[in-house]
Design a protein around this motif. Structure first.
Motif, short mmCIF file in Angstrom:
data_model
loop_
_atom_site.label_atom_id
_atom_site.label_comp_id
_atom_site.label_asym_id
_atom_site.label_seq_id
_atom_site.Cartn_x
_atom_site.Cartn_y
_atom_site.Cartn_z
N GLY A 13 15.40 0.96 4.89
CA GLY A 13 14.88 2.20 5.45
C GLY A 13 14.00 3.01 4.53
N GLN A 14 13.71 2.49 3.34
CA GLN A 14 12.93 3.23 2.35
C GLN A 14 11.50 2.72 2.19
OE1 GLN A 14 14.02 6.05 0.54
NE2 GLN A 14 15.50 5.92 2.20
N GLN A 15 11.04 1.90 3.13
CA GLN A 15 9.74 1.26 2.99
C GLN A 15 8.60 2.26 2.80
OE1 GLN A 15 12.04 0.45 5.22
NE2 GLN A 15 12.32 -1.75 5.20
N GLN A 16 8.51 3.25 3.64
CA GLN A 16 7.40 4.20 3.57
C GLN A 16 7.39 4.95 2.24
OE1 GLN A 16 7.21 6.92 6.87
NE2 GLN A 16 5.21 7.71 6.29
N ALA A 17 8.55 5.43 1.83
CA ALA A 17 8.64 6.16 0.56
C ALA A 17 8.36 5.22 -0.62
CB ALA A 17 10.02 6.80 0.42
N PHE A 18 8.86 4.00 -0.55
CA PHE A 18 8.61 3.05 -1.63
C PHE A 18 7.13 2.70 -1.75
CE2 PHE A 18 8.21 -1.40 -3.10
CZ PHE A 18 8.62 -1.20 -4.40
N GLU A 19 6.50 2.47 -0.62
CA GLU A 19 5.07 2.13 -0.65
C GLU A 19 4.25 3.26 -1.25
OE1 GLU A 19 4.01 0.63 3.25
OE2 GLU A 19 5.64 -0.84 3.14
N ALA A 20 4.60 4.49 -0.96
CA ALA A 20 3.92 5.63 -1.58
C ALA A 20 4.20 5.67 -3.08
CB ALA A 20 4.35 6.93 -0.91
N ALA A 21 5.44 5.40 -3.46
CA ALA A 21 5.82 5.43 -4.87
C ALA A 21 5.13 4.32 -5.66
CB ALA A 21 7.34 5.32 -5.01
#
Length: 101
Positions: A13-21
């Motif tokens: 569930g952390q894909q969007q935040a990870f991709e930004a990071a």
């Protein structure tokens, strides 16, 4: 040229935040390292928590010594490390052949 290939596993569930990071970490930290030549990031179609990060370096030592032993490495890990569920598996590859397009 050497290509670092890192197999990354992140929290569900952390894909969007990870991709930004990962974008922030590469463009603001790794891009400042000696020998950095470019990168790409791919997300698995079957396992959405799995990513491949490919970074092109001028030499193997630019990554293993110049970056990993510098003040930049802890900055990078502070940005992306909280997302990891396991330590990344990292290997280095030398280009053997690149077909003409």
């Amino acid at each position: 040229m050497i290509e670092e290939v890192a197999d990354l596993r992140i929290q569900p569930g952390q894909q969007q935040a990870f991709e930004a990071a990962i974008h922030k970490g590469v463009t603001t930290v790794i891009a400042n390292a000696k020998g950095f030549q470019g990168y790409s990031v791919s997300r698995s179609a079957e396992t959405p928590e799995r990513y491949l990060l490919r970074i092109q370096w001028a030499t193997l030592e630019d990554h293993t010594v110049g970056f990993r032993e510098s003040e930049l490495f802890p900055k990078w890990r502070a940005i992306v490390g909280p997302f990891f569920t396991a330590p990344p598996a990292v290997e280095h590859f030398a280009l053997v052949e690149k077909p003409a397009q």
